[in-house]
Design an enzyme around this catalytic site. Structure first.
Site, short mmCIF file in Angstrom:
data_model
loop_
_atom_site.label_atom_id
_atom_site.label_comp_id
_atom_site.label_asym_id
_atom_site.label_seq_id
_atom_site.Cartn_x
_atom_site.Cartn_y
_atom_site.Cartn_z
N ARG A 16 32.60 94.57 17.36
CA ARG A 16 31.95 93.32 17.80
C ARG A 16 32.59 92.11 17.12
O ARG A 16 32.68 91.03 17.69
CB ARG A 16 30.44 93.36 17.53
CG ARG A 16 29.74 92.03 17.85
CD ARG A 16 28.24 92.17 18.09
NE ARG A 16 27.57 92.84 17.01
CZ ARG A 16 27.25 92.28 15.84
NH1 ARG A 16 27.59 91.02 15.58
NH2 ARG A 16 26.62 92.97 14.92
N TYR A 21 31.66 73.98 37.63
CA TYR A 21 31.15 75.24 38.19
C TYR A 21 29.62 75.18 38.06
O TYR A 21 29.11 74.82 37.00
CB TYR A 21 31.76 76.42 37.43
CG TYR A 21 30.99 77.70 37.64
CD1 TYR A 21 30.72 78.17 38.93
CD2 TYR A 21 30.50 78.43 36.56
CE1 TYR A 21 29.99 79.33 39.12
CE2 TYR A 21 29.78 79.59 36.74
CZ TYR A 21 29.52 80.03 38.03
OH TYR A 21 28.78 81.18 38.22
N ASP A 51 37.84 73.10 30.65
CA ASP A 51 37.81 74.42 31.28
C ASP A 51 39.05 74.51 32.17
O ASP A 51 39.15 73.80 33.18
CB ASP A 51 36.51 74.56 32.08
CG ASP A 51 36.36 75.92 32.74
OD1 ASP A 51 37.39 76.53 33.07
OD2 ASP A 51 35.21 76.35 32.96
N LYS A 97 39.05 85.25 36.51
CA LYS A 97 39.73 84.68 37.67
C LYS A 97 41.25 84.95 37.60
O LYS A 97 41.65 86.08 37.63
CB LYS A 97 39.41 83.19 37.74
CG LYS A 97 37.93 82.87 37.49
CD LYS A 97 37.03 83.44 38.57
CE LYS A 97 35.62 82.97 38.49
NZ LYS A 97 34.68 83.77 37.76
C1 3LM Z 1 32.97 80.85 41.15
N1 3LM Z 1 33.04 80.73 38.75
O1 3LM Z 1 33.02 81.55 42.16
P1 3LM Z 1 32.25 83.99 34.46
N2 3LM Z 1 34.25 78.24 34.55
C2 3LM Z 1 34.65 78.10 35.83
C3 3LM Z 1 34.23 79.02 36.81
O2 3LM Z 1 34.64 78.86 38.07
C4 3LM Z 1 33.39 80.09 36.42
C5 3LM Z 1 32.99 80.21 35.08
C6 3LM Z 1 33.45 79.27 34.17
C7 3LM Z 1 32.63 81.46 39.83
C8 3LM Z 1 31.94 82.63 39.69
S1 3LM Z 1 29.70 82.30 41.14
C9 3LM Z 1 28.28 83.28 41.11
C10 3LM Z 1 31.05 83.30 40.61
C11 3LM Z 1 35.52 76.95 36.22
C12 3LM Z 1 32.90 81.11 37.41
C13 3LM Z 1 32.12 81.33 34.59
O3 3LM Z 1 31.09 84.00 33.52
O4 3LM Z 1 33.39 84.82 33.98
O5 3LM Z 1 31.84 84.24 35.88
O6 3LM Z 1 32.86 82.49 34.41
O7 3LM Z 1 33.24 79.63 41.16
#
Ligand code: 3LM
Length: 387
Positions: free
Chosen positions: A55, A108, A177, A202
């Protein structure tokens, strides 16, 4: 190693000293032998270097952190189980009740929900500076400024050097980000931004098979994020997932080039289609920040294309989305497979309607994550769906 393409392959990785294995092994272990009691005590007191418990740190995860830190030009990085865990750990690790956080949206939807929700809960004042501008929103209580290098889903840019300058002048930490751009297109730390964040889910992973997040920056800023996010929240990335990201990043430069090529072809096609009102793609001369995009992005304009239909209605978006065959209707992005979604009802459904509309996310908006398929096939699929 000067070229990013070389660093994407080699940075953070060394043949395994025990076996000579070239590929970083998955250290699938919970704990590590401490040695003697005194050696264990020294490790826990921070007087000796070494692994103790996965962890806190794990060799596979550490290789990934070193690779990403190298690509972003950062001194340190800390990986998490998701992009969202990275965001919340960053906030919990660096902010106190009474602090102010200013963001430039849209973000997001999940991030915006997290900022607003956690802000309210933990006594942090969260200010949306999207319409009023950053300069007007900053106060002596501002401790953090948050932007996305390409906004989700509207694909706007912020002048990162200016954001960094304004934040610094107010004693605030700037966070970018970089999920949509990746270090192949934008390196915010080189523009003076303090911390860079990714949803590795992504483009860094790239194959739609792993969830993870990472934050990179100076050792001073990363230390409290690591301590809070791993030590207190326990949002650590699993070693098997770290392996998938290590493997994915090796081909990131090649994949990004293909994403950018396909996205430009798709954007140009959409721009000429009568059923489409507006195309948001920073590589098009019609994009209101095309000049900034040319200055700030290197090697391409990204793999995301967002467009608005001439008939700005959910039914029209459904007509087009439901007919797509090669693009899969799904959230997420950055996969080798092409994906398409309706932000208003999915990724940005968490954002209050008024804020969503002010940020320009309407019912007739469709967001495409252009994969690495042949651009002609993608254009043909969009052509038949638009009719
Ligand atoms: C999406 N986005 O489809 P995770 N920062 C950015 C993001 O686009 C995202 C995160 C952080 C999408 C996810 S929507 C239900 C699915 C610019 C995520 C968060 O926690 O790894 O999903 O990242 O736009």
């Amino acid at each position: 190693m000067t070229h990013l393409r070389t660093r994407a392959v080699h940075a953070g990785q060394h043949p395994d000293p025990a076996t000579g294995a070239i590929t970083t092994p998955i250290s699938q272990t919970t704990a590590f032998a401490l040695g003697t009691l005194e050696q264990g005590a020294a490790l826990f007191a921070g007087q000796a270097d070494g692994y103790r418990y996965s962890r806190f740190a794990n060799p596979t995860v550490a290789a990934l952190e070193a690779k990403l830190a190298d690509l972003e030009g950062a001194a340190a990085a800390v990986a998490f189980a998701s992009g969202t865990a990275a965001c919340s750990s960053l906030l919990l690790g660096l902010l106190q009740p009474g602090d102010e956080l200013v963001f430039l949206g849209p973000l997001y939807g999940g991030t915006e929900g997290l900022l607003r929700g956690m802000g309210e809960r933990w006594g942090i004042r969260v200010v949306d500076a999207t319409t009023g501008g950053l300069a007007a929103a900053l106060t002596p209580a501002t401790r953090m400024v948050w932007v996305e290098t390409l906004t989700n889903p509207t694909l706007r840019l912020h002048d990162l050097a200016e954001v960094a300058r304004l934040a610094r002048a107010h004693g605030a930490i700037s966070v970018a980000d970089n999920t949509f751009c990746t270090p192949m297109l934008a390196r915010p730390l080189e523009q003076g931004i303090d911390l860079v964040l990714h949803s590795m889910t992504k483009y860094l992973g790239g194959h739609g098979d792993a969830t993870g997040g990472i934050v990179a920056g100076s050792a001073e800023l990363i230390a409290p994020v690591r301590k809070t996010g791993l030590g207190h929240v326990g949002g650590n990335l699993a070693p098997a997932e770290a392996y998938l990201f290590l493997r994915g990043i090796k081909t990131l430069p090649l994949r990004m080039a293909a994403h950018c090529e396909g996205a430009l072809a798709v954007a140009q096609f959409l721009q000429s289609h009568p059923a489409v009102r507006t195309v948001h793609y920073p590589g098009l001369p019609s994009h209101p920040q095309h000049d900034l995009a040319r200055r700030q992005l290197q090697g391409g304009f990204g793999g995301m294309v967002t467009f608005e239909l001439a008939r700005d209605e959910r039914a029209e978006a459904a007509r087009v989305l439901d007919r797509l065959q090669l693009f899969t209707q799904a959230v997420s992005l950055g996969d080798v497979d092409s994906l398409a979604c309706h932000p208003a009802s999915t990724t940005h459904s968490f954002v209050p309607q008024q804020a969503r509309e002010a940020a320009g996310v309407g019912e007739g908006m469709i967001r495409l994550s252009v994969g690495i398929e042949h651009p002609d096939d993608l254009v043909a699929d969009l052509g038949q769906a638009l009719g």
